[in-house]
Design an enzyme around this catalytic site. Structure first.
Site, short mmCIF file in Angstrom:
data_model
loop_
_atom_site.label_atom_id
_atom_site.label_comp_id
_atom_site.label_asym_id
_atom_site.label_seq_id
_atom_site.Cartn_x
_atom_site.Cartn_y
_atom_site.Cartn_z
N ASP A 8 -31.99 -49.49 38.59
CA ASP A 8 -31.45 -50.93 37.67
C ASP A 8 -32.14 -51.89 36.22
OD1 ASP A 8 -30.04 -51.17 39.92
OD2 ASP A 8 -31.17 -53.64 40.27
N ASP A 46 -27.19 -52.48 38.90
CA ASP A 46 -26.75 -53.08 39.43
C ASP A 46 -24.73 -54.01 39.02
OD1 ASP A 46 -27.74 -55.93 41.66
OD2 ASP A 46 -28.36 -56.90 40.41
N HIS A 48 -22.00 -55.92 39.37
CA HIS A 48 -21.16 -57.27 40.77
C HIS A 48 -20.36 -57.89 40.26
CE1 HIS A 48 -25.50 -57.24 42.72
NE2 HIS A 48 -26.07 -58.52 41.86
N SER A 54 -24.66 -63.18 45.52
CA SER A 54 -25.90 -63.87 45.20
C SER A 54 -26.34 -64.73 43.93
CB SER A 54 -26.77 -62.22 44.95
OG SER A 54 -26.58 -62.60 43.26
N HIS A 65 -25.76 -62.54 36.67
CA HIS A 65 -25.91 -60.92 36.24
C HIS A 65 -25.51 -60.48 36.64
CE1 HIS A 65 -28.11 -61.86 39.75
NE2 HIS A 65 -28.14 -60.13 40.08
N LYS A 90 -24.09 -50.43 42.56
CA LYS A 90 -23.79 -51.66 43.45
C LYS A 90 -24.58 -52.16 43.77
CE LYS A 90 -29.18 -51.69 42.33
NZ LYS A 90 -29.60 -53.46 43.13
N GLU A 97 -26.19 -58.98 49.43
CA GLU A 97 -27.54 -58.72 48.20
C GLU A 97 -27.23 -57.28 47.08
OE1 GLU A 97 -29.19 -61.11 46.98
OE2 GLU A 97 -29.66 -62.36 48.39
N ALA A 125 -35.86 -54.68 39.95
CA ALA A 125 -37.38 -55.38 39.89
C ALA A 125 -38.28 -55.06 40.83
CB ALA A 125 -37.40 -56.62 39.62
N CYS A 129 -35.44 -55.06 44.03
CA CYS A 129 -34.12 -53.68 43.95
C CYS A 129 -35.53 -52.63 43.87
CB CYS A 129 -33.29 -53.71 42.99
SG CYS A 129 -32.00 -54.95 43.26
C1 VGL Z 1 -32.28 -57.39 41.08
C2 VGL Z 1 -32.40 -59.73 41.91
C3 VGL Z 1 -30.91 -59.89 41.79
C4 VGL Z 1 -33.10 -55.69 40.78
C5 VGL Z 1 -30.75 -57.23 41.42
O1 VGL Z 1 -32.44 -55.74 40.34
O2 VGL Z 1 -34.23 -56.60 41.25
N1 VGL Z 1 -33.00 -59.14 41.32
N2 VGL Z 1 -30.90 -58.97 41.37
ZN ZN Z 2 -28.27 -58.65 41.48
#
Ligand code: VGL
Ligand code: ZN
Length: 177
Positions: A8, A46, A48, A54, A65, A90, A97, A125, A129
């Protein structure tokens, strides 16, 4: 065979993005170095739907996001795309989530096809993830190395990064600088 999973590293998780991780873009240079040394590189995104569960609008914990197809969901432009062999999206199921790169993707099959026994993991992060992906890699029976210096944490609560590292080490993940 060894593979590198870049988690990500997207515009929305970097400064100026919708869910910016402090200093998130500082992972770009170390990640390009890791990628240059790796025979097989997989980048997750990521990715979505706009009504993902989420998102705060849907009662979830995060601001909007990484909506599929938007600029915020693109890989950070500093990532050397020539070094990336496969991009996997993903977090597409609206009701899950989807933190882990293994959830609802072809990742495990892809790694088995390439006889991967060890994965290096880096990206964003650390406390979401990256952690979820590294833990699932252990559950899949792989050796896992997390490159701390090529990750950054969200730290919703101070200490989340350290807790994530403890959880990873307890699960048998090797954490290196
Ligand atoms: C993530 C919060 C929400 C990540 C993804 O990639 O760590 N964190 N969606
Ligand atoms: Zn996310």
């Amino acid at each position: 065979m060894r593979a590198l999973i870049l988690v990500d590293v997207q515009n929305d998780f970097c400064p100026g993005g919708a869910l910016a991780v402090a200093d998130g873009d500082s992972v770009v240079d170390p990640i390009n170095r890791l990628a240059r040394a790796s025979p097989f590189v997989i980048a997750t995104r990521d990715w979505h739907p706009a009504d993902h569960g989420s998102f705060a609008d849907q009662g979830g914990p995060w601001p909007l996001h990484c909506v599929a197809g938007t600029r915020g969901a693109e890989l950070h432009p500093g990532i050397d795309r020539d070094l990336v062999d496969v991009v996997l999206d993903k977090g597409q199921a609206p009701d899950r989530e989807g933190y882990s790169g293994f959830e609802g993707t072809e990742l495990e099959r892809l790694l088995r096809e390439h006889d991967v026994d060890t994965v290096d993991v880096a990206g964003l992060a650390l406390d979401y993830c990256v952690k979820a992906t590294a833990l699932d890699a252990r559950r899949a029976g792989l050796n896992v190395v997390v490159h701390r210096g090529a990750t950054r944490a969200v730290e919703v609560e101070p200490g989340d990064a350290e807790h994530a590292l403890d959880e990873l080490r307890t699960a048998g993940v090797e954490v290196v600088d």
